[in-house]
Design an enzyme around this catalytic site. Structure first.
Site, mmCIF file in Angstrom:
data_model
loop_
_atom_site.group_PDB
_atom_site.id
_atom_site.type_symbol
_atom_site.label_atom_id
_atom_site.label_comp_id
_atom_site.label_asym_id
_atom_site.label_seq_id
_atom_site.Cartn_x
_atom_site.Cartn_y
_atom_site.Cartn_z
ATOM 1 C CD GLU A 126 -2.936 1.163 2.298
ATOM 2 O OE1 GLU A 126 -2.619 0.613 3.366
ATOM 3 O OE2 GLU A 126 -3.995 1.745 2.110
ATOM 4 N N GLY A 261 2.352 0.764 11.481
ATOM 5 C CA GLY A 261 2.022 -0.072 12.623
ATOM 6 C C GLY A 261 1.652 -1.474 12.187
ATOM 7 C CG ASN A 265 -0.599 -7.437 3.428
ATOM 8 O OD1 ASN A 265 -0.612 -6.503 2.640
ATOM 9 N ND2 ASN A 265 0.345 -7.596 4.330
ATOM 10 C CD GLU A 296 -3.949 -3.285 10.336
ATOM 11 O OE1 GLU A 296 -4.274 -3.367 9.133
ATOM 12 O OE2 GLU A 296 -3.570 -2.213 10.851
#
Ligand SMILES: [Zn+2]
Length: 854
Positions: A126, A261, A265, A296
């Site tokens: 990213e 951090g 994915n 996440e």
């Protein structure tokens, strides 16, 4: 400057192409510098005969074959793109290339562990780096399936988005691992992690879970706690989203020299390995890690399953994950103070960023990747999340979640824009969000809210209004007055002296003056708190009596969230030069020991240090620092043995410059003074040693000895910082040269060097580097990667040289050099900090004079 892609190009390409699949074969046995990358892409074109391009960053392209016809790499490959002429309706492209491992944390990063020489790889794509590993149409709305095959040393683990399909021996010591084909996904969330990683497995609710870290960190990994948070996260998200986790297995990997951090994915989440705790950390740090894990996980749905069409909506992706992670935390984990931390960390970050000259609307106009890269900031992450919290208050939490559920079903595996989400929320809530979105998302700046009231002779309110002011800084901020859903709390002292809420009124505040009829006739309390429960995004001010209450009793506000809001208000007033720096420091010294939220304690002590360094009268700095350190030492010695508080006070005390205090720090470091329960573990030893080195008490010999005790990657970073902090011209010259004059340091050793460069009381040594900064920074943007140039610009800016002359240097530089936009932006932000500090200092000097004459 790195490769770029414009939004127009991406739109055009999305109209032309429909990408079906990537079949990627990598050979990781071709040496330490490059790897072989073979990509087969199948895609269709809506206009046969048209041409397009595919991205690839490669040292060498060996072969390009489109629909069976070989194209000459020398003609079609320009170093960043491969031109694809004369497309058929249905296309098959094969690209064979040698790509380069990265040392900057972008692309496929390669790291060698100093402990055992083991090689560790991981990807970070990213926003626009997938094409550093394989040829791809590198934009989020061209989703495709991804099938990865990797040739690698036999003793490595290889992990990707999906589970392993097959493993074969290719040669002695070489294996080929093939992964299952993934569901369709964007290129930026594809991933590969490889190396002799330590692995722990578990499962929950039919989902295979994995944890990975470098072998040399295995002893510090704490699987039970990480799995516990992960399980709680899956249960929470399954319940509120009513949509099963869509990517099969779920691996979490702690990887070296990671820039952020963590990264979402799909099914293969990477984390900064600082989250593997080598030494004692506070509960606040564990809370932060839990928040990151849950953040996440939220992206698996919002971001990975449903993805923004273009990076304009990056904010929505990040804000959503941040908001949901805190909600998950407070409802499903032991970290029930999550909203206090949010107020304390995210909100503070957002308020700060939104008052810089570089502020921008939440909905950014991201015309190309350069603009996107610059927007990974406090507006995108923190203001966006704050405004999302306000949106939830505006539409109602249940309505919000209900809108999400239909959003995920409707748009699964596809791409959306903000409007698509607003439509679902409008359907669920019945509230029109067009005006709301325009007022909050397309404007800049933070409103200030003040209470204004009158009371009668018996102390009852006869009027009560909320006054809304437009943003005052930066001068370019929008003058919008916004609709706020907020709460007002009235707090009184109880019989034990605690401040507890007597009454709460929730209402919509719109326009300049909003009457609050419900409060008429209520008794004036000891504390009036606007924005109680922290629903909206606004700076709040306190009336005189409330301020007086806080000055004596801030630590006696019973609940952590309103207390954090009070601390924030005092901090805002200090930064805005409405409260003298010395008064803020006094407030912290008086109230900090009554604070029981460890995250808030850490923040307050850090802010007190910032205040006396940057916002206070420089003539008063030494004395103020001595007082802060004295208080910290006293509290450290009084704190329960082994407690988080003891550790936090110890690290605050370690900032001392006063010779007597420094001597006592040395005694602790040397083991002559044993503070009961204070573990002199690797991290605390480095913290104390770095300070002793900066004071000139210790030097190279002690750094080398410490590195021998801690001969690890983390130890190397700490030693690098300590070396740069030595108070000698040679040390500064070496640190400067290591950063500015070569590209040999990895991303983490680069930042470690810079972290030790500027030391507040070393200005005689560092002053010459103000000139050098302005002389050399332009070249950095010509010669280094985006992330590298960005961190150098920010970290070597002379933030500590708080003088009008430094401000003028920035102005002159911008006028003369017309710098590229990310450089200009960073300089302007540095300048804003200086201007703010100069104003706050003037206020503090005035307060000092007033105190002396009264
Ligand atoms: Zn995120």
């Amino acid at each position: 400057m790195p490769n770029n892609l414009t939004r127009d190009e991406a739109r055009e390409r999305a109209r032309l192409l429909n990408v079906a699949s990537y079949d990627v074969e990598l050979d990781l046995t071709t040496g330490p510098d490059t790897f072989r990358s073979t990509t087969t892409v199948t895609f269709t074109a809506t206009r046969p005969g048209a041409s397009t391009f595919i991205e690839l960053a490669a040292d060498t392209v060996h072969q390009v074959s489109l629909n069976g016809a070989a194209l000459d790499p020398a003609r079609v490959f320009d170093g960043e793109r491969i031109t694809l002429p004369d497309l058929a309706e249905s296309n098959r492209l094969v690209v064979v290339a040698d790509c380069r491992y990265s040392r900057t944390g972008e692309g496929l990063h390669r790291f060698v562990d100093p402990v055992d020489e083991a090689v560790y790889l991981y990807t970070q794509f990213e926003t626009y780096d997938a094409h550093r590993m394989y040829a791809c149409f590198d934009q989020p709305d061209l989703k495709a399936t991804f099938t990865l095959t990797v040739t690698h040393p036999a003793d490595w683990k290889v992990i990707s988005n999906s589970a392993v399909a097959a493993v074969a021996e290719a040669a002695i010591g070489v294996r080929v691992t093939r992964f299952l084909t993934t569901p369709v996904m964007s290129t930026y969330i594809t991933a590969l992690v490889a190396g002799p990683y330590h692995e722990v497995r578990d499962h929950h609710d039919g989902i295979d879970l994995g944890l990975y870290c470098r072998s040399s960190l295995a002893e510090f990994l704490d699987p039970p706690e990480i799995f516990e948070i992960t399980r709680a996260g899956f249960d929470f998200y399954h319940r509120v989203f009513d949509y099963r986790y869509p990517f099969g297995k779920y691996d979490q990997l702690f990887v070296p020299e990671f820039n952020a951090g963590a990264m979402e994915n799909a099914g293969c989440v990477t984390f900064l390995e600082d989250y593997v705790f080598r030494a004692k950390v506070t509960e606040a740090r564990r809370e932060r890690r839990a928040e990151t894990i849950l953040h996440e996980m939220a992206h698996m749905w919002f971001g990975d399953l449903v993805t923004m069409r273009w990076w304009d909506d990056l904010w929505l992706n990040e804000s959503f994950a941040t908001y949901m992670s805190v909600l998950a935390q407070v409802t499903s984990t032991r970290f029930t103070n999550g909203w206090t931390t949010f107020a304390n960390a995210e909100k503070a970050w957002a308020y700060r960023q939104d008052q810089l000259s570089s502020t921008h609307p939440i909905v950014a106009d991201a015309v190309d990747m350069d603009a996107v890269r610059t927007n990974f900031d406090g507006i995108t992450y923190a203001k966006g999340a704050s405004v999302l919290k306000q949106l939830v208050a505006w539409v109602g939490q249940e309505e919000f979640l209900s809108g999400l559920r239909s959003y995920f079903r409707r748009y699964e595996y596809s791409n959306t824009t903000l409007r698509d989400l607003l439509d679902e929320l409008e359907n669920a809530s019945g509230r029109d969000l067009t005006v709301w979105a325009a007022d909050w998302l397309e404007t800049t700046g933070v409103n200030t809210l003040r209470p204004r009231f009158e009371t009668d002779s018996s102390g009852l309110f006869t009027t009560f209004n909320v006054v809304q002011e437009p943003a005052s800084s930066p001068p370019t901020a929008s003058k919008t007055l916004r609709p706020h859903r907020l709460a007002i709390g009235l707090y009184d002292r109880d019989t034990e002296g605690y401040l507890v809420r007597r009454e709460r009124v929730e209402l919509d505040v719109v326009g300049e003056l909003t009457e609050v009829p419900k409060l008429i006739g209520a008794r004036r309390p000891d504390l009036v708190l606007l924005n109680d429960d922290d629903l909206t995004f606004a700076k709040i001010r306190l009336d005189d009596r409330s301020l007086a209450t806080l000055i004596t009793d801030i630590g006696r506000v019973r609940d952590s969230l309103p207390r954090a809001l009070c601390w924030s208000a005092a901090w805002d007033m200090t930064r805005d030069a409405e409260l003298a720096a010395r008064d803020y420091v006094s407030l912290v010294l008086a109230g900090v020991d009554a604070e029981d939220d460890i995250g808030v304690v850490q923040t307050l002590l850090a802010r007190a240090a910032t205040t006396l360094n940057s916002y206070g009268d420089p003539a008063n700095r030494k004395a103020a620092l001595r007082a802060l350190c004295e208080r910290a030492e006293t509290l450290m010695r009084a704190a329960p043995a082994g407690s988080d508080l003891q550790l936090v006070y110890a690290t605050t005390f370690a900032q001392a410059e006063d010779p007597d205090q420094v001597a006592r720090i040395k005694a602790i470091f040397d083991g002559e003074d044993v503070v009961e329960g204070l573990a002199l573990d690797t991290e605390l030893r480095w913290t104390l040693l770095t300070q002793l080195v900066a004071r000139g008490v210790y030097g190279d010999a002690e750094i080398d000895a410490e590195l021998a005790r801690d001969a690890t990657a983390a130890g190397e970073k700490r030693a690098t910082t300590a070396r740069a902090a030595r108070p000698t011209p040679q040390a500064k010259a070496k640190a400067w040269a290591d950063v500015m004059e070569s590209d040999k340091l990895s991303n983490h050793l680069l930042t470690a060097t810079m972290a030790g460069f500027w030391v507040v009381d070393q200005q005689e040594l560092t002053r010459p580097y103000v000139d050098r900064y302005f002389a050399e920074i332009g070249d950095i943007w010509r010669n280094r990667s985006f992330d590298t140039a960005g961190s150098i610009t920010q970290m070597l800016f002379p933030h500590d040289v708080i003088e009008q002359e430094t401000v003028e240097r920035v102005d002159a530089y911008i006028a003369e050099k017309d710098p590229v936009s990310p450089l200009r932006r960073a300089l302007v932000e540095g300048r804003d900090g200086l201007v703010r500090a100069l104003a706050a200092r003037a206020r503090d000097i005035e307060a000092g004079k007033a105190a002396a004459t009264s």
